[in-house]
Design a protein around this motif. Sequence first.
Motif, PDB file in Angstrom:
ATOM      1  N   SER A 118      85.723 -51.572 -55.856  1.00 40.06           N
ATOM      2  CA  SER A 118      84.319 -51.382 -56.208  1.00 40.06           C
ATOM      3  C   SER A 118      83.459 -51.672 -54.988  1.00 40.06           C
ATOM      4  O   SER A 118      83.930 -52.208 -53.987  1.00 40.06           O
ATOM      5  N   THR A 119      82.194 -51.355 -55.082  1.00 36.91           N
ATOM      6  CA  THR A 119      81.263 -51.444 -53.958  1.00 36.91           C
ATOM      7  C   THR A 119      80.188 -52.476 -54.251  1.00 36.91           C
ATOM      8  O   THR A 119      79.732 -52.597 -55.389  1.00 36.91           O
ATOM      9  N   HIS A 120      79.768 -53.220 -53.220  1.00 35.41           N
ATOM     10  CA  HIS A 120      78.729 -54.220 -53.410  1.00 35.41           C
ATOM     11  C   HIS A 120      77.441 -53.521 -53.833  1.00 35.41           C
ATOM     12  O   HIS A 120      76.990 -52.566 -53.177  1.00 35.41           O
ATOM     13  N   PRO A 121      76.815 -53.966 -54.920  1.00 31.69           N
ATOM     14  CA  PRO A 121      75.666 -53.229 -55.470  1.00 31.69           C
ATOM     15  C   PRO A 121      74.437 -53.209 -54.572  1.00 31.69           C
ATOM     16  O   PRO A 121      73.631 -52.278 -54.659  1.00 31.69           O
ATOM     17  N   THR A 152      82.320 -52.323 -48.951  1.00 35.42           N
ATOM     18  CA  THR A 152      83.545 -52.324 -49.752  1.00 35.42           C
ATOM     19  C   THR A 152      84.605 -53.151 -49.043  1.00 35.42           C
ATOM     20  O   THR A 152      84.775 -53.049 -47.831  1.00 35.42           O
ATOM     21  N   ASN A 153      85.301 -53.976 -49.783  1.00 32.98           N
ATOM     22  CA  ASN A 153      86.433 -54.719 -49.241  1.00 32.98           C
ATOM     23  C   ASN A 153      87.665 -53.839 -49.410  1.00 32.98           C
ATOM     24  O   ASN A 153      88.181 -53.668 -50.514  1.00 32.98           O
ATOM     25  N   VAL A 177     101.528 -57.990 -64.275  1.00 31.03           N
ATOM     26  CA  VAL A 177     101.058 -56.644 -64.579  1.00 31.03           C
ATOM     27  C   VAL A 177      99.978 -56.260 -63.570  1.00 31.03           C
ATOM     28  O   VAL A 177      99.395 -57.119 -62.904  1.00 31.03           O
ATOM     29  N   SER A 178      99.712 -54.968 -63.462  1.00 30.84           N
ATOM     30  CA  SER A 178      98.635 -54.478 -62.594  1.00 30.84           C
ATOM     31  C   SER A 178      97.563 -53.816 -63.442  1.00 30.84           C
ATOM     32  O   SER A 178      97.818 -53.329 -64.547  1.00 30.84           O
ATOM     33  N   GLU A 179      96.344 -53.796 -62.899  1.00 27.93           N
ATOM     34  CA  GLU A 179      95.222 -53.097 -63.515  1.00 27.93           C
ATOM     35  C   GLU A 179      94.546 -52.270 -62.438  1.00 27.93           C
ATOM     36  O   GLU A 179      94.353 -52.746 -61.320  1.00 27.93           O
ATOM     37  N   GLY A 180      94.156 -51.050 -62.742  1.00 30.95           N
ATOM     38  CA  GLY A 180      93.533 -50.183 -61.759  1.00 30.95           C
ATOM     39  C   GLY A 180      94.565 -49.494 -60.889  1.00 30.95           C
ATOM     40  O   GLY A 180      95.763 -49.801 -60.928  1.00 30.95           O
ATOM     41  N   SER A 181      94.085 -48.547 -60.050  1.00 28.36           N
ATOM     42  CA  SER A 181      95.013 -47.769 -59.217  1.00 28.36           C
ATOM     43  C   SER A 181      94.417 -47.354 -57.879  1.00 28.36           C
ATOM     44  O   SER A 181      94.988 -46.517 -57.179  1.00 28.36           O
ATOM     45  N   ASP A 182      93.269 -47.930 -57.500  1.00 30.84           N
ATOM     46  CA  ASP A 182      92.614 -47.520 -56.250  1.00 30.84           C
ATOM     47  C   ASP A 182      93.317 -48.049 -55.012  1.00 30.84           C
ATOM     48  O   ASP A 182      93.342 -47.394 -53.969  1.00 30.84           O
TER      49      ASP A 182
END
Length: 284
Positions: free
Chosen positions: A229-232, A237-238, A255-260
């Motif tokens: 995600s991006t700093h608002p 972005t990290n 477990v994993s979450e997300g796929s970016d």
Amino acid sequence: PEDMCADGFIPTEKNSDGKYSVEVGEYVVEMTVNGVTTKYKTINEAIEAAPIASYAEGKAGNSAELASIKLLNDAKGGFDVGVETGSLDTWKIQNIEIDLNGKTLTLGHPLVGSTGSKTSGIRVLAYSKLSIKNGTVSGLNSNALRGLQNYGATVVENVVFEEMGSAYDTVGNFGLLELKGNTIVPKGTESAILNSTYMYSDDSQVGVELKIEEGTVKVGKIVVDLSESTHPQTGTTNTSNPVIAISSGEIEEIVSEGSDKELVGGVTGGTFDKAVPEDMCAED
């Protein structure tokens, strides 16, 4: 002098009239910095008195002077390792070593965090360091959503986390976290350890890494967040990818979450109550 005080009494600081006296109380911790040891009535007082260095020094790879804290009695506390101010440019870093000395540190006195979100028991800020060992960290009646929130570099050795039933995650790891010895991290309502990269308002690329290499470590559910995600406010972005280095230990599941993002490393050993997903396994 302390050794002249009756049991249950401790010396006071200088009074408003310039004189000294005694008061009912006890020292809870002692802190040693550069060979000089001072006793404190609370662990929060000790942390506040520990040396600091600038955020820029931490970003350049330097550390603050080491402060070694030892519990003399069970303690209540809630604190940041590092000092958060209005902007990253003026943040401060610390380098703290806590020996629980077989005692219990109960969190939530007070809860800590950024303005409007004080929900953690202990928070280690970016580029700060914490080593904590030899005792129990309790979330009893603390209302902490995370017992430990780590953005810096933290080593946990021979520490049992308990009474974390109100926490979403017993540990939120956004930096480097290593578990050693007879450490036990039970699952909160969501996970035992959440691993996720954090968005900084500058160009900091602080990576997230979880290291478990000793078979005596016991951990509940581990979640690895691969989303980006991006700093608002700043749009930064990290881009660093999460690192998992698990070669041993007893773990409920991972477990994993997300796929970016792409996982670096992975699981090479240890025992799990549930099957390890293929995407969490290290390559040969």
